[in-house]
Write a protein that holds these residues in place. Structure first.
Motif, mmCIF file in Angstrom:
data_model
loop_
_atom_site.group_PDB
_atom_site.id
_atom_site.type_symbol
_atom_site.label_atom_id
_atom_site.label_comp_id
_atom_site.label_asym_id
_atom_site.label_seq_id
_atom_site.Cartn_x
_atom_site.Cartn_y
_atom_site.Cartn_z
ATOM 1 N N LEU A 128 0.780 -1.360 0.166
ATOM 2 C CA LEU A 128 0.089 -0.019 0.091
ATOM 3 C C LEU A 128 1.174 1.678 0.376
ATOM 4 O O LEU A 128 0.619 2.023 -1.333
ATOM 5 C CB LEU A 128 -1.128 0.051 1.132
ATOM 6 C CG LEU A 128 -2.330 1.111 1.054
ATOM 7 C CD1 LEU A 128 -3.046 0.294 0.131
ATOM 8 C CD2 LEU A 128 -3.135 0.831 2.443
ATOM 9 N N HIS A 129 1.858 1.580 0.870
ATOM 10 C CA HIS A 129 2.968 2.615 0.732
ATOM 11 C C HIS A 129 3.158 3.145 -0.584
ATOM 12 O O HIS A 129 4.012 4.095 -0.653
ATOM 13 C CB HIS A 129 3.953 2.611 2.242
ATOM 14 C CG HIS A 129 5.020 1.413 1.493
ATOM 15 N ND1 HIS A 129 4.731 -0.192 2.073
ATOM 16 C CD2 HIS A 129 6.027 1.419 1.009
ATOM 17 C CE1 HIS A 129 6.417 -0.800 1.231
ATOM 18 N NE2 HIS A 129 6.753 0.106 0.718
ATOM 19 N N ASP A 130 3.267 1.551 -1.535
ATOM 20 C CA ASP A 130 3.901 2.230 -2.428
ATOM 21 C C ASP A 130 2.811 3.280 -3.235
ATOM 22 O O ASP A 130 3.510 3.894 -4.840
ATOM 23 C CB ASP A 130 4.747 0.308 -3.667
ATOM 24 C CG ASP A 130 5.035 0.379 -3.000
ATOM 25 O OD1 ASP A 130 6.622 1.255 -2.503
ATOM 26 O OD2 ASP A 130 4.902 -1.456 -3.077
ATOM 27 N N ILE A 131 1.809 3.211 -3.227
ATOM 28 C CA ILE A 131 0.825 3.451 -4.227
ATOM 29 C C ILE A 131 0.301 4.927 -3.675
ATOM 30 O O ILE A 131 -0.934 5.321 -3.758
ATOM 31 C CB ILE A 131 0.261 2.881 -4.857
ATOM 32 C CG1 ILE A 131 -1.015 2.014 -3.651
ATOM 33 C CG2 ILE A 131 0.780 1.713 -5.969
ATOM 34 C CD1 ILE A 131 -2.571 1.186 -3.579
ATOM 35 N N ILE A 132 1.246 5.320 -2.034
ATOM 36 C CA ILE A 132 -0.029 6.743 -1.322
ATOM 37 C C ILE A 132 1.724 7.248 -1.635
ATOM 38 O O ILE A 132 2.863 7.271 -0.929
ATOM 39 C CB ILE A 132 -0.052 5.908 -0.125
ATOM 40 C CG1 ILE A 132 -1.595 4.966 -0.684
ATOM 41 C CG2 ILE A 132 -0.567 7.296 0.175
ATOM 42 C CD1 ILE A 132 -2.179 4.479 0.556
ATOM 43 N N GLU A 133 1.297 8.349 -1.436
ATOM 44 C CA GLU A 133 2.318 9.583 -1.482
ATOM 45 C C GLU A 133 1.882 10.291 -0.870
ATOM 46 O O GLU A 133 0.418 11.053 -0.633
ATOM 47 C CB GLU A 133 2.396 10.829 -2.669
ATOM 48 C CG GLU A 133 3.477 9.727 -3.359
ATOM 49 C CD GLU A 133 3.177 10.710 -4.750
ATOM 50 O OE1 GLU A 133 4.322 10.615 -5.657
ATOM 51 O OE2 GLU A 133 3.027 11.926 -4.541
ATOM 52 N N GLY A 134 2.654 11.606 0.985
ATOM 53 C CA GLY A 134 2.260 12.170 1.608
ATOM 54 C C GLY A 134 3.108 12.513 1.471
ATOM 55 O O GLY A 134 4.086 12.709 2.749
ATOM 56 N N TYR A 135 2.584 14.437 2.160
ATOM 57 C CA TYR A 135 3.998 15.553 2.751
ATOM 58 C C TYR A 135 3.524 15.827 3.217
ATOM 59 O O TYR A 135 2.138 16.544 2.566
ATOM 60 C CB TYR A 135 4.313 16.113 1.325
ATOM 61 C CG TYR A 135 5.422 15.014 0.382
ATOM 62 C CD1 TYR A 135 6.385 14.155 0.502
ATOM 63 C CD2 TYR A 135 4.716 14.622 -0.769
ATOM 64 C CE1 TYR A 135 7.030 13.369 -0.264
ATOM 65 C CE2 TYR A 135 4.915 13.325 -2.156
ATOM 66 C CZ TYR A 135 6.412 12.590 -1.058
ATOM 67 O OH TYR A 135 7.329 12.087 -2.187
ATOM 68 N N GLY A 136 4.076 17.160 4.119
ATOM 69 C CA GLY A 136 2.928 17.989 4.833
ATOM 70 C C GLY A 136 1.620 18.038 5.103
ATOM 71 O O GLY A 136 1.080 16.105 5.981
ATOM 72 N N ASP A 137 0.874 18.252 4.961
ATOM 73 C CA ASP A 137 -0.936 17.626 5.633
ATOM 74 C C ASP A 137 -1.557 17.658 3.676
ATOM 75 O O ASP A 137 -2.723 17.343 3.661
ATOM 76 C CB ASP A 137 -1.674 19.752 5.940
ATOM 77 C CG ASP A 137 -1.364 20.391 4.928
ATOM 78 O OD1 ASP A 137 -0.899 20.081 3.784
ATOM 79 O OD2 ASP A 137 -1.625 21.641 5.447
ATOM 80 N N THR A 138 -0.891 16.856 3.030
ATOM 81 C CA THR A 138 -1.620 16.341 1.787
ATOM 82 C C THR A 138 -1.343 14.608 1.689
ATOM 83 O O THR A 138 0.070 14.549 2.171
ATOM 84 C CB THR A 138 -1.285 16.708 0.739
ATOM 85 O OG1 THR A 138 0.163 17.029 0.597
ATOM 86 C CG2 THR A 138 -1.314 18.474 0.365
ATOM 87 N N VAL A 139 -1.910 13.847 1.064
ATOM 88 C CA VAL A 139 -2.284 13.192 0.806
ATOM 89 C C VAL A 139 -2.291 12.504 -0.494
ATOM 90 O O VAL A 139 -3.833 13.019 -0.344
ATOM 91 C CB VAL A 139 -2.642 12.207 1.603
ATOM 92 C CG1 VAL A 139 -3.766 12.444 2.427
ATOM 93 C CG2 VAL A 139 -2.490 10.445 2.023
ATOM 94 N N ARG A 140 -2.205 11.128 -1.125
ATOM 95 C CA ARG A 140 -3.042 10.924 -2.596
ATOM 96 C C ARG A 140 -2.430 9.962 -2.746
ATOM 97 O O ARG A 140 -1.280 9.498 -2.346
ATOM 98 C CB ARG A 140 -2.091 12.190 -3.546
ATOM 99 C CG ARG A 140 -1.377 12.354 -4.356
ATOM 100 C CD ARG A 140 -1.399 12.958 -5.354
ATOM 101 N NE ARG A 140 0.029 12.220 -6.179
ATOM 102 C CZ ARG A 140 0.454 12.468 -7.359
ATOM 103 N NH1 ARG A 140 -1.065 11.962 -7.912
ATOM 104 N NH2 ARG A 140 1.511 12.056 -7.625
ATOM 105 N N MET A 141 -3.791 8.632 -3.520
ATOM 106 C CA MET A 141 -2.809 7.587 -4.515
ATOM 107 C C MET A 141 -1.922 8.192 -5.706
ATOM 108 O O MET A 141 -2.493 8.506 -6.201
ATOM 109 C CB MET A 141 -4.099 7.233 -4.372
ATOM 110 C CG MET A 141 -4.975 6.158 -3.071
ATOM 111 S SD MET A 141 -6.343 5.654 -3.316
ATOM 112 C CE MET A 141 -6.152 4.329 -3.876
ATOM 113 N N THR A 142 -1.704 7.410 -5.956
ATOM 114 C CA THR A 142 -0.672 7.394 -7.287
ATOM 115 C C THR A 142 -0.848 6.694 -8.672
ATOM 116 O O THR A 142 -0.717 7.331 -9.785
ATOM 117 C CB THR A 142 0.866 7.023 -6.932
ATOM 118 O OG1 THR A 142 0.875 6.077 -6.796
ATOM 119 C CG2 THR A 142 1.495 8.789 -5.910
#
Length: 304
Positions: free
Chosen positions: A271-285
């Motif tokens: 799951l971590h390979d298809i999710i990006e999170g930085y600061g207060d933002t998150v998204r699926m790639t």
């Protein structure tokens, strides 16, 4: 693939215990099979036995992940969550459904507490629920029959309808046959292209990241429900941004970091390979239809 036919009744209210009754949502509903013994013969995909009693068993709709009307003490955007739930209940045949004002997930009254229907199932999930395609009314074949489900057959299910009108996200597990997955994926892609249902409000995906400043913000968003179910305990652990989300997922490969197979790259991943999170933002790639999830292990309390 062949599925086992289970005839029975969908149940939304217990007349003797209405305030302790079921809590149907857009992808889960209680079912009382005519032949409970058939449930015991279904494959146990994660090793967990079926959670069935005299009042029935919960059915988890195959291939569908609707916004959460309730997840512990939290929820997702109510408009989308309630739309999926209400559509499911209506298509099963329930009308005039009213919920308790102080128990908004339990049904105070309806035109009827049960309706006849049937489920085509190929197994039990990690939570003891029956996985299946749900249908209103009787099937013409005898209870317990083995039914081959093709594209035309799956289109007759309420599962396919929810995806096709954009009221739910896809969630494809390895137990779903490839032909049906491909067909249902196209239903969801078409709904997204038409901006049907929840899709105009969707976020945290390839079209753009979601900004999450806390639980209150999260509960107003339309995001893939499994991602929501991972973020809730992450925030509850005291995290205030997503810089540590990747490490937090990796720290529990059993209950957080689901194993997936990416259909775009044909590679095994997590799951971590298809999710990006930085600061207060998150998204699926990647879009949810572009990967297949391994069946969940038997979960720790509060994990799905």
């Amino acid at each position: 693939m062949t599925y086992t036919l289970l005839q029975g009744k969908f149940v939304i209210r217990y007349p003797d215990l209405p305030r302790q009754g079921p809590e149907p949502d857009g992808d889960t509903v209680k079912f009382l099979p005519d032949t409970p013994a058939l449930v015991q013969t279904l494959p146990r995909r994660s090793g967990a036995p079926p959670d069935i009693n005299r009042r029935g068993i919960s059915v988890r709709l195959e291939a569908v992940d609707a916004l959460e009307t309730h997840f512990g003490a939290t929820h997702q955007e109510f408009a989308g969550a309630n739309a999926a739930r209400d559509h499911l209940l209506n298509r099963l045949g329930f009308t005039s459904v009213r919920f308790f004002p102080d128990l908004p997930n339990k049904i105070e009254s309806a035109d009827q507490d049960t309706v006849r229907g049937h489920v085509l199932s190929n197994g039990i999930d990690a939570n003891g629920r029956m996985i299946g395609f749900v249908h209103a009314g009787e099937h013409s074949d005898p209870d317990g029959s083995k039914i081959f489900v093709d594209e035309a057959g799956v289109d007759r299910s309420i599962n396919a309808e929810l995806l096709g009108i954009g009221l739910a996200y896809p969630a494809f597990y390895t137990t779903l046959p490839t032909t049906l997955r491909t067909h249902l994926a196209q239903q969801s892609i078409t709904a997204r292209a038409k901006e049907s249902g929840l899709w105009p409000r969707a976020s945290a995906d390839r079209d753009g990241a979601a900004t999450v400043t806390g639980l209150d913000t999260l509960q107003q968003l339309v995001i893939w429900p499994k991602l929501f179910r991972r973020i809730v305990p992450y925030l509850a652990a005291g995290h205030t941004g997503f810089d540590d989300f990747d490490a937090w997922l990796r720290d529990d490969p059993v209950n957080r970091d689901d194993r997936v197979f990416r259909l775009d790259t044909l590679e095994a991943a997590r799951l971590h390979d298809i999710i990006e999170g930085y600061g207060d933002t998150v998204r699926m790639t990647v879009w949810p239809e572009d990967f297949v999830i391994d069946p969940d292990p038997t979960p720790a309390p509060g994990v799905r």
